[in-house]
Design an enzyme around this catalytic site. Structure first.
Site, PDB file in Angstrom:
ATOM      1  N   ASP A 153       0.844  -1.302  -0.077  1.00 17.74           N
ATOM      2  CA  ASP A 153       0.251  -0.185   0.309  1.00 17.74           C
ATOM      3  C   ASP A 153       0.892   1.315   0.189  1.00 17.74           C
ATOM      4  O   ASP A 153       2.129   1.624   0.145  1.00 17.74           O
ATOM      5  CB  ASP A 153      -0.813   0.257   1.583  1.00 17.74           C
ATOM      6  CG  ASP A 153      -0.130  -0.139   2.220  1.00 17.74           C
ATOM      7  OD1 ASP A 153       0.778  -0.021   2.461  1.00 17.74           O
ATOM      8  OD2 ASP A 153      -0.967  -0.404   3.430  1.00 17.74           O
TER       9      ASP A 153
ATOM     10  N   ASN B  99      -7.469  -2.530  14.234  1.00 21.00           N
ATOM     11  CA  ASN B  99      -9.008  -3.047  13.506  1.00 21.00           C
ATOM     12  C   ASN B  99      -8.673  -4.280  12.643  1.00 21.00           C
ATOM     13  O   ASN B  99     -10.122  -4.483  12.087  1.00 21.00           O
ATOM     14  CB  ASN B  99      -9.651  -1.782  12.895  1.00 21.00           C
ATOM     15  CG  ASN B  99      -8.809  -1.215  12.138  1.00 21.00           C
ATOM     16  OD1 ASN B  99      -7.864  -1.799  11.384  1.00 21.00           O
ATOM     17  ND2 ASN B  99      -9.547  -0.174  11.459  1.00 21.00           N
TER      18      ASN B  99
ATOM     19  N   HIS C 275      -6.916  -4.500   9.847  1.00 23.19           N
ATOM     20  CA  HIS C 275      -6.939  -4.229   8.474  1.00 23.19           C
ATOM     21  C   HIS C 275      -5.315  -4.646   8.448  1.00 23.19           C
ATOM     22  O   HIS C 275      -4.128  -5.325   9.121  1.00 23.19           O
ATOM     23  CB  HIS C 275      -6.635  -2.501   8.047  1.00 23.19           C
ATOM     24  CG  HIS C 275      -5.811  -2.082   9.045  1.00 23.19           C
ATOM     25  ND1 HIS C 275      -6.083  -0.911   9.282  1.00 23.19           N
ATOM     26  CD2 HIS C 275      -4.273  -2.313   8.677  1.00 23.19           C
ATOM     27  CE1 HIS C 275      -4.750  -0.223   9.843  1.00 23.19           C
ATOM     28  NE2 HIS C 275      -3.939  -0.584  10.185  1.00 23.19           N
TER      29      HIS C 275
ATOM     30  N   GLU D 203      -9.587  -1.929   5.687  1.00 26.23           N
ATOM     31  CA  GLU D 203      -9.797  -1.312   6.420  1.00 26.23           C
ATOM     32  C   GLU D 203     -11.817  -2.361   6.249  1.00 26.23           C
ATOM     33  O   GLU D 203     -12.027  -2.908   4.978  1.00 26.23           O
ATOM     34  CB  GLU D 203     -10.481  -0.066   6.495  1.00 26.23           C
ATOM     35  CG  GLU D 203      -9.494   0.822   6.306  1.00 26.23           C
ATOM     36  CD  GLU D 203      -8.525   1.167   7.484  1.00 26.23           C
ATOM     37  OE1 GLU D 203      -8.890   0.022   8.467  1.00 26.23           O
ATOM     38  OE2 GLU D 203      -8.525   2.804   8.462  1.00 26.23           O
TER      39      GLU D 203
HETATM   40  C1  GLP Z   1      -0.473   0.166   8.570  1.00 22.08           C
HETATM   41  C2  GLP Z   1       0.068  -0.401   7.124  1.00 22.08           C
HETATM   42  C3  GLP Z   1      -0.009  -1.244   7.320  1.00 22.08           C
HETATM   43  C4  GLP Z   1       0.541  -1.927   8.824  1.00 22.08           C
HETATM   44  C5  GLP Z   1      -0.214  -1.217   9.845  1.00 22.08           C
HETATM   45  C6  GLP Z   1       0.503  -1.910  11.374  1.00 22.08           C
HETATM   46  O1  GLP Z   1      -1.156   1.163   8.549  1.00 22.08           O
HETATM   47  N1  GLP Z   1      -0.790  -0.254   6.157  1.00 22.08           N
HETATM   48  O2  GLP Z   1       0.041  -2.560   6.824  1.00 22.08           O
HETATM   49  O3  GLP Z   1       0.244  -3.249   8.962  1.00 22.08           O
HETATM   50  O4  GLP Z   1      -0.116  -0.371   9.767  1.00 22.08           O
HETATM   51  O5  GLP Z   1       1.318  -1.140  12.074  1.00 22.08           O
HETATM   52  P1  GLP Z   1       1.897  -1.563  13.032  1.00 22.08           P
HETATM   53  O6  GLP Z   1       2.962  -2.537  12.597  1.00 22.08           O
HETATM   54  O7  GLP Z   1       2.885  -0.131  13.287  1.00 22.08           O
HETATM   55  O8  GLP Z   1       1.517  -1.544  14.029  1.00 22.08           O
END
Ligand code: GLP
Length: 236
Positions: A67, A136, A138, A143
């Site tokens: 993404d 959440n 995702h 989402e």
């Molecule tokens: C972002 C990314 C996700 C990732 C998520 C969790 O939203 N788009 O790909 O998994 O954050 O991030 P973290 O690992 O910092 O908790």
């Protein structure tokens, strides 16, 4: 599903890096699906270590990232392209032309979505997909919603996601409100998937995603249906 529990972030990162490095050693021309967020940073660090020791060669590897934020240029320190360069690609012998991140600046975002899907298809799909998980549920920026989005698409980020990601920005107002993300189909089509969940604050969502019903309200729950999923976490 294989669930690996570790008792530290270092061990979690090492486990994930082990699986990724085995993939690259066994198939030097692998297509790796990569993720951003704070969770995979240790995995990338471990892979860089092994690369520096001469144990890994990324020269034939191709990568596709999940993404990107809409509206951020590649040289913006908050963009996911910048994150991947600075946390991983700049430190290994990968050909940058083979590293792909959706272009958040394409004036025609619909065309960008189609381009990205066609690119993944032209590469023959993803051999190994690395994922983190949002609070959440995702994955990428898929989402929670009423149905699973199959292909690459534009997302209006949930207020909770904007808030969670604000820690990387000067202020919450600077967090982009939209993003482009690979869809559930491309992720599920990956031959192998590793999901890493770091920290106690991910405990609840790990339980809901992997031990609850499969529902688009918890996007990661679809992964329960994948034939080769490894979840690595350091939650109790
Ligand atoms: C972002 C990314 C996700 C990732 C998520 C969790 O939203 N788009 O790909 O998994 O954050 O991030 P973290 O690992 O910092 O908790």
């Amino acid at each position: 599903m294989k669930l690996i529990k570790t008792d530290s972030y270092e061990k979690l990162s090492r486990q994930a890096a082990n699986i990724l490095s085995a993939q690259v050693i066994l198939k030097p021309r692998s297509v790796l699906g990569l993720a951003t967020g704070s969770s995979p940073i240790g995995t990338y660090r471990q892979l860089i270590n092994w690369y520096n020791k001469g144990d890994l060669d990324f020269s034939q590897v191709t990568t596709v990232n999940l993404d990107e934020y809409c509206g951020l240029a590649a040289d913006n320190p908050q963009s996911y392209r910048y994150f991947m360069n600075t946390n991983f690609f700049d430190h290994i012998n990968i050909d940058k032309n083979r590293t792909h991140v959706p272009n958040g600046l394409n004036p025609d975002m619909e065309a960008e979505c189609h381009r990205y899907d066609a690119l993944i298809e032209s590469l023959g799909g993803i051999d190994l997909q690395l994922l983190g998980i949002g609070h959440n549920g995702h994955i990428g920026f898929n989402e929670p919603k009423g149905s699973f989005e199959k292909t690459t698409h534009i997302v209006d980020l949930k207020p909770s996601t904007i808030e969670a990601n604000a820690r990387f920005f000067e202020s919450i107002d600077e967090v982009p409100k939209r993003a482009i993300t690979m869809g559930i189909k491309s992720i599920m089509n990956a031959k192998k998937i590793i999901l890493i969940a770091n920290g106690q604050d991910k405990k609840e969502i790990v339980k809901r995603a992997f031990f609850g019903p499969v529902t688009p309200e918890v996007p990661a729950s679809i992964l329960q249906l994948h034939p080769d999923l490894t979840v690595i976490c350091n939650v109790d």
